[in-house]
Design an enzyme around this catalytic site. Structure first.
Site, PDB file in Angstrom:
ATOM      1  N   HIS A  96       0.824  -1.204   0.000  1.00 11.25           N
ATOM      2  CA  HIS A  96       0.000   0.000   0.000  1.00 11.25           C
ATOM      3  C   HIS A  96       0.864   1.263   0.000  1.00 11.25           C
ATOM      4  O   HIS A  96       1.046   1.917   1.019  1.00 11.25           O
ATOM      5  CB  HIS A  96      -0.935  -0.013   1.209  1.00 11.25           C
ATOM      6  CG  HIS A  96      -2.059  -0.991   1.071  1.00 11.25           C
ATOM      7  ND1 HIS A  96      -2.762  -1.486   2.139  1.00 11.25           N
ATOM      8  CD2 HIS A  96      -2.601  -1.575  -0.034  1.00 11.25           C
ATOM      9  CE1 HIS A  96      -3.691  -2.329   1.703  1.00 11.25           C
ATOM     10  NE2 HIS A  96      -3.605  -2.399   0.394  1.00 11.25           N
TER      11      HIS A  96
ATOM     12  N   HIS B  71      -0.398  -8.750   1.253  1.00  5.85           N
ATOM     13  CA  HIS B  71      -1.446  -8.789   2.276  1.00  5.85           C
ATOM     14  C   HIS B  71      -2.126 -10.146   2.404  1.00  5.85           C
ATOM     15  O   HIS B  71      -2.907 -10.353   3.326  1.00  5.85           O
ATOM     16  CB  HIS B  71      -2.488  -7.720   1.960  1.00  5.85           C
ATOM     17  CG  HIS B  71      -1.881  -6.380   1.712  1.00  5.85           C
ATOM     18  ND1 HIS B  71      -1.748  -5.847   0.445  1.00  5.85           N
ATOM     19  CD2 HIS B  71      -1.315  -5.481   2.553  1.00  5.85           C
ATOM     20  CE1 HIS B  71      -1.145  -4.675   0.520  1.00  5.85           C
ATOM     21  NE2 HIS B  71      -0.864  -4.431   1.778  1.00  5.85           N
TER      22      HIS B  71
ATOM     23  N   CYS C 214       3.320 -11.756   2.852  1.00  5.63           N
ATOM     24  CA  CYS C 214       4.292 -11.655   3.940  1.00  5.63           C
ATOM     25  C   CYS C 214       4.233 -12.913   4.795  1.00  5.63           C
ATOM     26  O   CYS C 214       3.138 -13.352   5.184  1.00  5.63           O
ATOM     27  CB  CYS C 214       3.980 -10.423   4.790  1.00  5.63           C
ATOM     28  SG  CYS C 214       5.003 -10.319   6.280  1.00  5.63           S
TER      29      CYS C 214
ATOM     30  N   GLU D 173      -5.867  -7.801   3.978  1.00  7.69           N
ATOM     31  CA  GLU D 173      -5.321  -8.815   4.884  1.00  7.69           C
ATOM     32  C   GLU D 173      -6.424  -9.490   5.677  1.00  7.69           C
ATOM     33  O   GLU D 173      -6.425 -10.715   5.856  1.00  7.69           O
ATOM     34  CB  GLU D 173      -4.302  -8.184   5.840  1.00  7.69           C
ATOM     35  CG  GLU D 173      -3.675  -9.205   6.767  1.00  7.69           C
ATOM     36  CD  GLU D 173      -2.745  -8.591   7.794  1.00  7.69           C
ATOM     37  OE1 GLU D 173      -2.621  -9.181   8.888  1.00  7.69           O
ATOM     38  OE2 GLU D 173      -2.146  -7.531   7.511  1.00  7.69           O
TER      39      GLU D 173
ATOM     40  N   THR E  22      -2.066  -7.761  11.153  1.00 10.87           N
ATOM     41  CA  THR E  22      -0.681  -7.579  11.601  1.00 10.87           C
ATOM     42  C   THR E  22      -0.263  -6.119  11.727  1.00 10.87           C
ATOM     43  O   THR E  22       0.784  -5.829  12.298  1.00 10.87           O
ATOM     44  CB  THR E  22       0.303  -8.272  10.633  1.00 10.87           C
ATOM     45  OG1 THR E  22       0.193  -7.671   9.329  1.00 10.87           O
ATOM     46  CG2 THR E  22       0.020  -9.763  10.543  1.00 10.87           C
TER      47      THR E  22
ATOM     48  N   SER F  22       5.890   0.373   4.199  1.00 15.64           N
ATOM     49  CA  SER F  22       5.905   0.125   2.758  1.00 15.64           C
ATOM     50  C   SER F  22       6.432   1.330   1.985  1.00 15.64           C
ATOM     51  O   SER F  22       6.166   1.476   0.790  1.00 15.64           O
ATOM     52  CB  SER F  22       4.488  -0.221   2.273  1.00 15.64           C
ATOM     53  OG  SER F  22       3.557   0.759   2.676  1.00 15.64           O
TER      54      SER F  22
END
Length: 335
Positions: A46, A79, A101, A131, A170, A273
C-alpha cells in the site's frame, strides 16, 4: 541537536520491513525473469510511489485474478489471499507467485488450525482490508470480525462451552489492540490468547520509535499512503504519545507550509511500505525551510530477512552475479 532553532527528529527504524522488501523484490525479479507484463492482484504493497513506479515498468495491477489473462504470470500481494482466490487463478491456469508476507501467512495458518480444533475466531482488524479478507477467507464460517472497540458489542453471544480465540491483523496499533482484547475478555471471560502476538515486529518497532520522539515534537510528519494501515496508525500513535500535530503525506510536496508556523521541532518517520528516498525528499524540503539540525533517534535495529518465492531465487542470484561481474569489468577497465 540544538536547544533553539529548527530541529528534526528522525525516527528509526522506519521504511521497508522484511515482508514489503520481499514483496517488491518478488515483482522486480518476476519482471527480470519473465519480462513484462507481470500482473499483480491488488496493490503489491500500500504505497502510491511503489505502485506507480512498477506500473511504469510493465506491471499491471488488477482487482481480481479474473481480470488477468489465462496463463498470465500473476503475483499475489503482500497482504495475503483467501483460498478462493488461489482456486480461481488455478482454474485460469495462471502462473502464480505468492508475495504474501510470511507473518501474514502465520496468521492464516493459525486461523486454519483453530478452525480445525473447533474454535470461533474473533479477528481484530479493519473491515474491507485485504489482509483481513484473506485471513477470514481461511475459515469464513467461524470467523467474526472485530473492527475497533465498537465492534466488540456487535459480536453474537457465545456459550460458555464454545471455544473462542482472538487473532489480529498484523498492522494494527498495539495499544488499541490491547484495549480491544481487554474489552473482549470482559464480555467473554473464557476467551483464549493466540500462541504469539500477531502484530508484526515492524509495526511494533515503528510505533515505539514514534512514541520515543513524539513528546518532543511540535509536528510529526508520517510518510505513507492513506490506504496503508500501519502508516495511518503512526499518525494516531504520534498524537496519543504527545505530538502537538501529526499529518500523513505521500510526498514532500504535500506538506502544507502552514503546518510549520511556530514549529521548532519536526518529527519524521514513514510506514513499512515506504522507500527511503521519499523520506529524504521530506528532509530536503524541511532543510530548505531552515530545519537543518537532524538527529536520528534509533530505538531498535532490524535484521530480519525473508527468502523470495522459490521460483525466483535463481533469478535474484543471477542478477547479483551480473552486477558483480559488471562491477569487476568496470574496475578492470579503470585499471
Amino acid at each position: 541537536m540544538t536547544d533553539a532553532g529548527k530541529n528534526v527528529l528522525l525516527a528509526a527504524p522506519r521504511g521497508y520491513c522484511a515482508g514489503v522488501d520481499r514483496a517488491v523484490d518478488t515483482v522486480e525479479q518476476a519482471l527480470e525473469k519473465y519480462g513484462a507484463p507481470i500482473y499483480v492482484r491488488k496493490q503489491i504493497v500500500h504505497n502510491r510511489y511503489v505502485v506507480e513506479s512498477l506500473s511504469e515498468r510493465g506491471v499491471i495491477f488488477v482487482d481480481e485474478a479474473s481480470e488477468a489473462p489465462e496463463g498470465a504470470h500473476l503475483v499475489f500481494s503482500a497482504h495475503g489471499i483467501a483460498p478462493s482466490v488461489r482456486e480461481e487463478a488455478s482454474a485460469r491456469r495462471q502462473l502464480t507467485l505468492d508475495a504474501t508476507c510470511p507473518l501474514v501467512t502465520k496468521v492464516h495458518n493459525e486461523a486454519k488450525r483453530f478452525a480445525r480444533d473447533g474454535f470461533h475466531i474473533l479477528l481484530i482488524g479493519h473491515e474491507g482490508h485485504e489482509e483481513v479478507e484473506g485471513t477470514a477467507g481461511e475459515a469464513p464460517e467461524v470467523t467474526h470480525l472485530v473492527d475497533g472497540v465498537a465492534g466488540v458489542e456487535k459480536l453474537p453471544e457465545f456459550l460458555q462451552d464454545e471455544k473462542l480465540i482472538w487473532l489480529s491483523q498484523t498492522t494494527l496499533s498495539v495499544d488499541e489492540t490491547i484495549e480491544i482484547v481487554n474489552k473482549l475478555r470482559e464480555r467473554f471471560p473464557h476467551l483464549q490468547n493466540p500462541p504469539s502476538d500477531d502484530i508484526c515486529y515492524a509495526t511494533q518497532n515503528r510505533q515505539e520509535s514514534v512514541k520515543a520522539i513524539a513528546p518532543k515534537c511540535d509536528l510529526m510528519i508520517v510518510v505513507g499512503s492513506a490506504n496503508s494501515s500501519n502508516s495511518v496508525r503512526l499518525v494516531e500513535v504520534a498524537l496519543e504519545a504527545g505530538a502537538k500535530s501529526s499529518y500523513l503525506v505521500d510526498f514532500a510536496k504535500e506538506i502544507d507550509e502552514e503546518w510549520l508556523e511556530g514549529v521548532n521541532t519536526v518529527g519524521v518517520t514513514c510506514g513499512a511500505s515506504v522507500p527511503e528516498l521519499l523520506v529524504r525528499e521530506v528532509l530536503e524540503f524541511l532543510d530548505q525551510r531552515g530545519y537543518s539540525n537532524v538527529e536520528q533517534v534509533t530505538t531498535t535495529t532490524e535484521t530480519i530477512q525473508f527468502a523470495l518465492p522459490r521460483e525466483l531465487r535463481e533469478a535474484r542470484n543471477k542478477t547479483a552475479r551480473n552486477k558483480t561481474a559488471g562491477a569487476k569489468a568496470a574496475g578492470n577497465k579503470a585499471l
